[in-house]
Structures are given as C-alpha cells and as structure tokens.
Design a protein around this motif. Sequence first.
Motif, mmCIF file in Angstrom:
data_model
loop_
_atom_site.group_PDB
_atom_site.id
_atom_site.type_symbol
_atom_site.label_atom_id
_atom_site.label_comp_id
_atom_site.label_asym_id
_atom_site.label_seq_id
_atom_site.Cartn_x
_atom_site.Cartn_y
_atom_site.Cartn_z
ATOM 1 N N ARG A 150 75.356 110.627 35.609
ATOM 2 C CA ARG A 150 76.171 111.499 34.742
ATOM 3 C C ARG A 150 75.393 111.876 33.480
ATOM 4 O O ARG A 150 74.797 111.019 32.847
ATOM 5 N N PRO A 151 75.425 113.132 33.089
ATOM 6 C CA PRO A 151 74.651 113.524 31.904
ATOM 7 C C PRO A 151 75.219 112.979 30.597
ATOM 8 O O PRO A 151 76.427 112.810 30.437
ATOM 9 N N LEU A 152 74.296 112.731 29.689
ATOM 10 C CA LEU A 152 74.610 112.217 28.360
ATOM 11 C C LEU A 152 74.164 113.244 27.324
ATOM 12 O O LEU A 152 73.024 113.702 27.361
ATOM 13 N N ALA A 153 75.039 113.539 26.357
ATOM 14 C CA ALA A 153 74.630 114.398 25.241
ATOM 15 C C ALA A 153 74.640 113.579 23.956
ATOM 16 O O ALA A 153 75.559 112.793 23.722
ATOM 17 N N ARG A 277 85.243 120.022 34.539
ATOM 18 C CA ARG A 277 84.607 118.746 34.198
ATOM 19 C C ARG A 277 85.289 118.079 33.007
ATOM 20 O O ARG A 277 85.808 118.757 32.122
ATOM 21 N N ILE A 278 85.225 116.764 32.966
ATOM 22 C CA ILE A 278 85.779 116.003 31.838
ATOM 23 C C ILE A 278 84.637 115.373 31.056
ATOM 24 O O ILE A 278 83.819 114.634 31.610
ATOM 25 N N GLU A 286 76.752 101.859 25.085
ATOM 26 C CA GLU A 286 76.373 101.585 26.473
ATOM 27 C C GLU A 286 77.438 100.778 27.213
ATOM 28 O O GLU A 286 77.620 100.938 28.426
ATOM 29 N N TYR A 287 78.141 99.918 26.479
ATOM 30 C CA TYR A 287 79.166 99.096 27.132
ATOM 31 C C TYR A 287 80.380 99.946 27.500
ATOM 32 O O TYR A 287 80.940 99.812 28.586
ATOM 33 N N ALA A 288 80.784 100.835 26.587
ATOM 34 C CA ALA A 288 81.920 101.718 26.877
ATOM 35 C C ALA A 288 81.572 102.662 28.029
ATOM 36 O O ALA A 288 82.414 102.951 28.880
ATOM 37 N N ILE A 289 80.335 103.120 28.055
ATOM 38 C CA ILE A 289 79.908 103.996 29.153
ATOM 39 C C ILE A 289 79.974 103.239 30.481
ATOM 40 O O ILE A 289 80.492 103.748 31.477
ATOM 41 N N ALA A 290 79.468 102.012 30.469
ATOM 42 C CA ALA A 290 79.500 101.209 31.702
ATOM 43 C C ALA A 290 80.938 100.974 32.154
ATOM 44 O O ALA A 290 81.240 101.003 33.348
ATOM 45 N N ALA A 291 81.837 100.784 31.183
ATOM 46 C CA ALA A 291 83.235 100.516 31.522
ATOM 47 C C ALA A 291 83.928 101.744 32.105
ATOM 48 O O ALA A 291 84.996 101.633 32.693
ATOM 49 N N LEU A 292 83.314 102.907 31.930
ATOM 50 C CA LEU A 292 83.901 104.141 32.460
ATOM 51 C C LEU A 292 83.298 104.548 33.799
ATOM 52 O O LEU A 292 83.595 105.629 34.315
ATOM 53 N N ALA A 293 82.463 103.677 34.358
ATOM 54 C CA ALA A 293 81.732 104.047 35.574
ATOM 55 C C ALA A 293 82.669 104.440 36.706
ATOM 56 O O ALA A 293 82.362 105.344 37.494
ATOM 57 N N ALA A 294 83.809 103.784 36.787
ATOM 58 C CA ALA A 294 84.733 104.078 37.886
ATOM 59 C C ALA A 294 85.773 105.120 37.502
ATOM 60 O O ALA A 294 86.648 105.437 38.294
ATOM 61 N N SER A 295 85.692 105.642 36.284
ATOM 62 C CA SER A 295 86.666 106.645 35.838
ATOM 63 C C SER A 295 86.167 108.049 36.173
ATOM 64 O O SER A 295 84.962 108.278 36.275
ATOM 65 N N SER A 299 80.767 113.699 32.107
ATOM 66 C CA SER A 299 79.655 113.573 31.174
ATOM 67 C C SER A 299 80.126 112.882 29.905
ATOM 68 O O SER A 299 81.323 112.828 29.622
ATOM 69 N N TYR A 300 79.138 112.369 29.187
ATOM 70 C CA TYR A 300 79.426 111.603 27.976
ATOM 71 C C TYR A 300 78.767 112.268 26.772
ATOM 72 O O TYR A 300 77.624 112.725 26.852
#
Lengths: 440, 440
Positions: A150-153, A277-278, A286-295, A299-300
């Motif tokens: 997933r792309p990161l900005a 897209r959401i 990084e922890y919040a991003i990892a916690a959203l892996a299944a959501s 993009s972040y």
Amino acid sequence: MTRSTALLTDRYELTMLDAGLRDGTAHRRCVFEVFGRRLSGGRRFGVVAGTGRLLDAIRDFRFGDDELKYLRDNRIVDATTVEFLAGYRFTGSISGYREGETYFPGSPLLTIEGTFAEAVILETLALSVLNFDSAVATAAARMSIAAGERPLAEMGSRRAGEESAVAAARAAYIAGFSATSNLEAGRRWGVPTMGTAAHAWTLLHDTEEDAFRSQIAALGTDTTLLIDTYDIAEGVRTAVRVAGSELGGVRIDSGDLPIVAAEVRALLDELGANGTRITVTSDLDEYAIAALAASPVDSYGVGTSVVTGSGTPTAGLVFKLVARADADGSWVPVAKASAQKASHGGRKAAFRTLDAGTATSELIVVSDGFEHLSTAAEHPDARALQVPLVVDGEPDATALGAAGVAAARAHHARVREELPVRALALSRSDPALPTEYVEA
Amino acid sequence: MTRSTALLTDRYELTMLDAGLRDGTAHRRCVFEVFGRRLSGGRRFGVVAGTGRLLDAIRDFRFGDDELKYLRDNRIVDATTVEFLAGYRFTGSISGYREGETYFPGSPLLTIEGTFAEAVILETLALSVLNFDSAVATAAARMSIAAGERPLAEMGSRRAGEESAVAAARAAYIAGFSATSNLEAGRRWGVPTMGTAAHAWTLLHDTEEDAFRSQIAALGTDTTLLIDTYDIAEGVRTAVRVAGSELGGVRIDSGDLPIVAAEVRALLDELGANGTRITVTSDLDEYAIAALAASPVDSYGVGTSVVTGSGTPTAGLVFKLVARADADGSWVPVAKASAQKASHGGRKAAFRTLDAGTATSELIVVSDGFEHLSTAAEHPDARALQVPLVVDGEPDATALGAAGVAAARAHHARVREELPVRALALSRSDPALPTEYVEA
C-alpha cells in the motif's frame, strides 16, 4: 541563490583550527569517520540518508564577507585563521556508504580524509545532515515495511522545522514512501507531490456539498475528498452523490480507524463506489499502520511520526578522528579511551557478508598501516559497502540532485531485500546483523 | 541573500486556492487560528517561539520564477492561480502571543485575518516554524528551571537538521539558555556563542599535554579543557600543570557524572585550582540536570535533548479556520465537528488571570459577532496576551532580528515568574493552568 553553509558549525571547530594553525598541527593529514555506536531507538537496522544533501552543503561551505565579518567582529578566531577561511574549500576526499544503504553499529558511513584544518570544520554540518535525514529514513523504512504494497505519503511538513521538512520528505521517499505533500521537496529533489484538502476547505463553504462540488470541478472526480468534517457517513453519501461512483478517493483523518475504515468501505460499496480508494491520515506510525493491515485501507498519509523519526529524532551518529599523520608523516590510528564512549581507531573497509543472497554480518576490516586497505576481491562472498563520494574536493555527480535521490531510492529497495527476515520486525531489539571487526 | 519560502507549503493549500479562485470562495474574508489542543508530552506549560522567524518567512513568501515554473510545469495549479501567486504578498493582519510567552491548551497563539486565498497558503510554513521552535523552547524552559542559577549552553546542532539547529539555538536562548555552540545563531540572531574543544583536538596531538598547551597558547588560561580523552584524573593533573591554578574550566563528557564531578572537584581543589569551573556535557536532559543539583557542577552543555524537544519534538500546534465571511459579507464562526478533534469556532481574545501576581487561568473570550472583541479594560485583574504582529501586511519591527530575540528572552523571563509553583515541576502532568472559555 546559494547560501553559505559555513557557519552551520560549532564554535569549537574554528577555535581548534585557530590553535592548530598556530602550533602547526592543523596541517597534519587526518582521517575522520562518521559512524553510530548503536542503533538508536532499538532499531534493527539503520538507513543512510542525507548524503546527496551533504555533498551540496560541502560545496557551499565557503566563507563569504558576512561570515568572515562575524568571526572577525566577535573575535572568534585570529587574523591568520580568517585569512585561511577566506580561501577555504574542501579539497580532501570522502568515501562512504551509498545514500539509501542500510547500516549497523560501527558502520563507517563516511570516511573523510584531508588535513585536520579542512576536515575538522565539517563535523557539525555532516552530522546535522546525516543524523536528521537518517533518523527519518530509518523510521520511514519501518513504515514502508509495515505498509507492504500500500502506498505511503509523507505529510508531516508542519511538524518539522521548515527546512527539515524538505529533507524529511526527501529521506522518506528514499526509504520507500511514494510521495510527499511538500512542494519544495518536489521542486528541489523531484519527489512526487500529492494532496487532498483540509477541513478549512469544507468550512469555507456554506455546505459540505458545495465544497465537494467545487473541488471536483477543479481537480476532477479522481480527487480525494476529506469526508470527516461533520458526520462521516453523511460525508461519504454526499461525496458519492456529487462525484458519482467514479470518485477517486476519500480521506479519513479522525476516529478509530479500523472501525471507521470498515464502515466507510461498506458504505462506499453499498453506494456502488467500489473503486473509490480510502486514505487514512490520523496520527499514524509504523505500529498503527501494521494494525491496519487487515482493514480496507488503500493508502496511508503519515505526518508527525515520520518527520520526527518515530520516537528517535536523531540517528546519534558521531564524527571522530580515527587516524592522523605524525610530525614525520607516518600514520597513527587514534581513539578515545574513556570506557563508555570507546571507539575503534584506524581506517576501515566495510563489507556486508551474504549467504545465498541474505546478509549475515557487517564486516569491518580495520587497517593500522594505511598502505593496504582491504578490497572487495579479498571478500568474494561479501558486498563492498563504500564508494567514493568526494575525490580531491569534487563530489560524485551521480549522488547529486533529483537523480541522486532516485538512485538512492532504488538502491535502498535493492538492499532492503537482502536483509534477514528478523530485520523486518517492528519491536525494539538488537541489530539484525552482528558487526565483526577484523584486522587487515 | 533571501530565499523564497513560498514552496515550504503542502500541495493541498495551493489546490484549495486553485479551486477557491474558480468558485469565488477564495476571496471570502477568513480568520484562521494557531493553537494546540493539548500540551504534548505532559508539559505543564508551553513556551511560544519562532514568531520572529515566522514574520521573516512570511515577508519572503513570494513566488519567483523558479517557484512558478515548478507549479506550471507540474500542473499543480492552473494559469489563473499561477498569475495570482505571481503577485502574491500577504496583506492581511496577524495578532498573537508575544514570542517567549507561556501558553496552555487552546491559547490562540496566532490569529490570522485575510482572504482565504492569502491566509490558507501560510498554514504549513506557520506551523513548521512554530511547532519546532516552541517544542524546543518548551523543553529548554524545563532545563532552565532544573539548572537554576547555573548557566546552560545549547550544543545540539549536530543532532538536528542544519537549519533547525540554528532555530533551536535561538529558541533555547529565548527560554533561558545563556549561549549556543552554533555560530550561525550568533551571526543571524545575536545569540552568544561558546565552545571548548573536541576529543579530536587531543588525539591530533602527540600527547594530551601538547594539546592543552596549544589550546591555552591560543585561547588563554580562561579556556575550558576537555579532560576525559584518556584518563580523567591524569587529564585534570595535566590541565592544572599546564595552565596553573588559574585554569578557567574543565569539561567532562562521559562517565557517571555525579561521581566523576565530585572526584574532579576534589582533585582540582587539592591541586589549588579552586576557581576552575566544571562543565558537564554527556547526554543531559532536564532530569539529569536536576539530578546534578547537589553536585559540584558549574555549568551544563545540553545537546540532543534540547534540540529534539526532550521527547516531544513537535509542539503539536494546528492551524484552523475559525470564522469566515458569508457570501453577503457577514461573519460565521466555524469549527470541525468530529468528536476527537473538535475545536472552538469564533474569534478569540485571550487573557491570563492573576491573583497577587500569580497566574490562575487562561481566559479565552470567544466572539461570534466580531463587532466587539473583549478588551483588556474589561479584565482589570488579567493580562492581555495578544499583540499585533502583522498589520496590513507590515510586520512588527520590534519582533524581528536579534532585537526581537532579546525582547522575547526578556519577556519569557518575566512571564515565567508569574507561573504558579506547580508549573515548575518536571514530571508529566496536566497543564498548570485551566483554560476557561467564555462568550463575549
């Protein structure tokens, strides 16, 4: 429109120079090294960034009238030193890790060779650039690992000093982010820029619908609408009503993101906007991003945490004298002896040993003699980590500008692949590779 | 040698401007506000810094050929917007807290009035400057409180981006530090500079004694010698042997400081160097400084912790639209409604209520109507906190340059005196003053 970088320097460097010009030691040949004693913040690996910026800054490290006047008026140094500085230009050589390279405790990120006079005064500038940029790149790499495909900005300019913000956008891009909100990073370094809209845009208009209609009229239906100014569900309905099911994206900047993202996805799908897209942007690390892996997040957008190094705002790199010539010209390896901050004297060659393409150690070959430095040919099972960055004062042109940034980003993507799996975990830990010192 | 600050901006500001010029809303009069929802890091008070830098940066916020070419070539905005930006100059007004002022959650640090077009594009720049500088000043004030009468020097340039380092030196000085190692902060902002010597200076020489003799020859016996390159006790003996009992100072940069400082003091006294000062510099923060209160230390050099905000590298300030004119010109207070990030719409007047000279609350008077803003005369038991910073595009000259820094430092020293005792403790806590909102 260059600005001198010469006074981005700690006063003691110029007073040491001043004293060294008096006693003659300033002309001794020296080898300085930039390295980290440890990986700050329990990181498993570090990412070098800032190298290209530093080469620019060294080029601009010239003392003009304003700088010399300040030193003279404030009696920081004497007339001889002012004269030396008026003609100063770094004519030595620097080798080091490529920008984007991974590193470990003791990795000789830069090796600076020149007289004491010309090298010592680069200490603060070199560390300022590399410590900040590497801290950001190291944090950004962790976020990039957590985000997967997933792309990161990077959107954190407002949470860093205004020039550090540009550097942070650049460093994050090198470490795997795909874009930045910072326009100057786009102009100066070729980083792709992106943006959505602020809550102020919605509040400026009489209704949320007016704001969405206007944004779409200007930017097209592929734009991303910010849907959480008032009520999120209502915002999604309004967005799809206005843009149709071709709406490019929606941004959520508040709330309990895993729950809200799922609700927004379900509502978009119900409204037929299956391709919309959401993007989520609320205080991610990084922890919040990892916690959203299944959501159902596409993009972040990451702000504060990436530009502040996610809890580790400086890489903790130091700039140390590791060898110098004697009065008779022969080399002497040197190092501070104090217990807590002991370091390894001598010039170093660095290699990443590999086993079937996976890194196994950081091999640092220490040379006392200087006649012979270890070469890649002697380590066929390893990758040589150092390249020439400045040769007799001339910077490596391929490391500069937007092309240098693109090369660093590509290099980082390549070398991250060789890290062992344990390097990719997010928890605080020891370095993923051992550092091994051997004598040449 | 000014550099445009115009692209130190998030892309969305210019795309909102672009859309607002199309639908006409860009010309609506707006009031934006800079405030913090909370004091990040469990601070008991915040310290505003960066205001003088921001006024300079707004003056330099002009779109030149390079900036316009980038926007055009990359199709960030359309031709109408490029034309608008080519003539851009902020002509609105800004009022706000004086630089050096203390603040609390909700304090309206800046109130920016102008059209949406001219004000919205300052968001990122204003926040970058104030968030970084205020985070440093807030941390520095805590260190200054912990140090009491002992002087503090800022030496952290190497642990911050190279331009942020200059800003950090300036912010720390405003909040009570007495000097910096950063020469550019001396030149640009009039901050006193200081320095000792690096370990490299000792290692450059054949012996520690040679290094000390040379430093004293150049800088006089009042200089500060770094005595921990090899053995600390031996370093002290050598220093006094070379400099005599008039030696100005010694610096300790490693070891268990309370123990080492006591040993060095005892040895200096034994050698007759009773007036020689001890400076300590190893990874200090406000807690380490407080822990050294009973140790024979004469001054502190602080690096990483102050330039990184001692765990809180950004102040977390936001820039929000709080009121705007309607199509018919009448004012409408506005605010985002989402639960977690709700804010107070409307223009605000801010006062510090006092009881016998001690602050008791942050009083924020919210005006919906805009015809009448609360004035100091209505609050005789309180201090008005806002002053004009920019009037019709013209910055307050007294806030600029070195004179502005000196004024901010003096103001901070004054207003810190009015804080209640509970504000001076170092542990994480709630804000020391309650914020009270009342309607005008």
